[in-house]
Design an enzyme around this catalytic site. Sequence first.
Site, short mmCIF file in Angstrom:
data_model
loop_
_atom_site.label_atom_id
_atom_site.label_comp_id
_atom_site.label_asym_id
_atom_site.label_seq_id
_atom_site.Cartn_x
_atom_site.Cartn_y
_atom_site.Cartn_z
N ASP A 249 3.45 9.48 -0.86
CA ASP A 249 2.27 8.70 -0.46
C ASP A 249 2.08 7.58 -1.46
O ASP A 249 2.27 7.79 -2.67
CB ASP A 249 1.02 9.61 -0.49
CG ASP A 249 0.03 9.28 0.61
OD1 ASP A 249 -0.03 8.12 1.03
OD2 ASP A 249 -0.69 10.20 1.05
N HIS B 189 0.82 -1.22 0.00
CA HIS B 189 0.00 0.00 0.00
C HIS B 189 0.85 1.27 0.00
O HIS B 189 0.34 2.35 -0.26
CB HIS B 189 -0.93 0.00 1.22
CG HIS B 189 -2.05 -1.00 1.10
ND1 HIS B 189 -3.33 -0.64 0.75
CD2 HIS B 189 -2.07 -2.35 1.24
CE1 HIS B 189 -4.09 -1.73 0.71
NE2 HIS B 189 -3.35 -2.78 1.00
C1 GDG Z 1 -2.25 3.89 3.15
C2 GDG Z 1 -1.22 4.57 2.23
C3 GDG Z 1 -2.88 4.44 0.36
C4 GDG Z 1 -8.77 9.91 7.42
N1 GDG Z 1 -9.14 10.62 8.51
C5 GDG Z 1 -10.33 10.16 8.87
C6 GDG Z 1 -10.71 9.14 7.98
N2 GDG Z 1 -9.72 9.02 7.10
C7 GDG Z 1 -9.77 8.10 5.96
C8 GDG Z 1 -9.73 8.82 4.64
C9 GDG Z 1 -9.21 7.72 3.72
C10 GDG Z 1 -8.28 6.94 4.65
O1 GDG Z 1 -8.66 7.24 5.99
C11 GDG Z 1 -6.83 7.37 4.49
O2 GDG Z 1 -6.35 6.83 3.31
P1 GDG Z 1 -5.10 7.45 2.56
O3 GDG Z 1 -4.99 6.75 1.27
O4 GDG Z 1 -5.31 8.90 2.39
O5 GDG Z 1 -3.82 7.27 3.50
P2 GDG Z 1 -3.19 6.15 4.53
O6 GDG Z 1 -4.01 6.00 5.76
O7 GDG Z 1 -1.79 6.61 4.76
O8 GDG Z 1 -3.22 4.78 3.74
C12 GDG Z 1 -1.93 5.35 1.15
C13 GDG Z 1 -3.78 3.68 1.30
O9 GDG Z 1 -3.03 2.99 2.31
C14 GDG Z 1 -4.62 2.65 0.55
O10 GDG Z 1 -3.83 1.78 -0.17
O11 GDG Z 1 -3.66 5.23 -0.52
O12 GDG Z 1 -0.98 5.93 0.26
O13 GDG Z 1 -0.35 5.41 3.00
O14 GDG Z 1 -10.23 6.89 3.31
O15 GDG Z 1 -11.01 9.31 4.33
N3 GDG Z 1 -11.87 8.48 8.04
C15 GDG Z 1 -12.72 8.84 9.04
N4 GDG Z 1 -12.41 9.81 9.95
C16 GDG Z 1 -11.24 10.49 9.90
O16 GDG Z 1 -10.99 11.38 10.72
N5 GDG Z 1 -13.89 8.22 9.13
#
Ligand code: GDG
Length: 464
Positions: A364, A156
């Site tokens: 990222d 990821h």
């Molecule tokens: C890893 C990789 C890759 C965030 N704050 C809250 C919340 N979130 C949700 C977002 C989004 C998810 O969490 C975060 O996903 P990201 O992709 O932005 O980042 P990582 O957590 O670092 O994830 C990344 C991912 O895995 C998938 O493969 O894209 O690059 O680092 O869905 O909306 N959700 C809620 N409250 C929050 O305060 N409910």
Amino acid sequence: MSRLIVVSNRVADLTKSVQSGGLAVALADALREHRGIWFGWDGTVVSDAAPIGINLTQQHHVRTATVPLTQRDYDEYYVGFSNNVLWPSFHYRLDLGIIDAKSIDGYRRVNQRFAKALSALLEPDDVIWVHDYHLIPLAAELRALGMRQNIGFFLHIPFPPPDIFLAVPEPEWLARAMFSYDVIGFQTRTDTANFRRYMIEHNGATEIGAHQIAAFGRTTTVRDFPIGIDVDAFHEMAHTPKAVEQIERLNRRSMVSSQIVGVDRLDYSKGLPDRLRAFRLLLELYPENRKAVTLMQISPPTREDVAAYSEIRKELEGLSGAINGEFGDFDWTPVRYIHRAVPRDTLAALFRGSQVGLVTPLRDGMNLVAKEYVAAQDADDPGVLVLSRFAGAAEDLEEAILVNPYDNQEVAQSLQRALTMRQGERRERHKALIARVRQHDVRNWRETFLEALRTAGRENESAV
Ligand code: GDG
């Protein structure tokens, strides 16, 4: 139909709506469809002397098999090697890596223990899908126990260029372990190219066709599978009557004409201090934004046991306090910083109600927030996405305003451009972006990976 076994460090708690994002839901759907099992850590830490058993349960019609970690496992495998070595170095931050020989031993030990526990549950024609950097050696440990099923791995996070990967302890051991998988999936073409280059230049690997590499006596499918979201579900969540009411309430209370939104776990890879410096520069360079624009930054806590995370928290609180102290007024708070998780439907409403989505990680894997921001918009009057060129999502989302997240001036100028962009250009960009987000949605990611996994592995039958 063969069963699907999903393995990840943490098994998502599907009963908690705040945490279960689209990814957990997508994997759970696949597990329900394929009578599968989700295996991993249950999130608890027990004393080193405690007996360790597997807990088999069912959550929302998904069977889960979970194990606890001992305190020593937690310190060495989870905090030590996974989050103090692999996470920073794979995000190109060798300066933040803490290398300690004990932690790599713990990493090996927990992977061995997971493999042993999991092997007892496996049937010969299962397909096994392993997720993320905590579990790189899992397939090698399963093979050592005689398991011959098709096993795939999806990373990821980014895969770094060879010179950075070589600075991780025992890179060849990790690479060799990866070749126990039948499919190795990365988020982007860049990550795939980094891995191929490392394998060819340092391990004498040879390329066989577009998506296959031979090394260490095995042939493995190696390619990008860009992850995505459930576009319609997220769009709908941003358009429920509750969401509309939340947006209206926010607009009435905040009194500003435009809102910039950022949502990221409080992680140093997300570029948060630079984002705040860029916002400050926006207020300095373009004073018409004072009292007119707010930055809403939501950053739930994460991995607080890792020292680098408490530092980033202090830095961010200092910066937002300084901006609010210097520029704020009785009727205007420039930065609204929320250090806790908010419910997913509130996020969707916030995205829809914000004129700019600001996503500026320094590095990222993909970044799903960028895709969620696009999905939440109204096609007639959409907001503008300002996106770091170092997020995996930038490989695809070319119609965002792409920025160098280290260059505060460029980000400030791009914010100004986004805030003043005419409706016609916003619509055109959004139309192109939503098509791309739809093309690589979570279903496409899941099905493409599973198809590759089901059809892979045959050439290795004699090599296991
Ligand atoms: C890893 C990789 C890759 C965030 N704050 C809250 C919340 N979130 C949700 C977002 C989004 C998810 O969490 C975060 O996903 P990201 O992709 O932005 O980042 P990582 O957590 O670092 O994830 C990344 C991912 O895995 C998938 O493969 O894209 O690059 O680092 O869905 O909306 N959700 C809620 N409250 C929050 O305060 N409910």
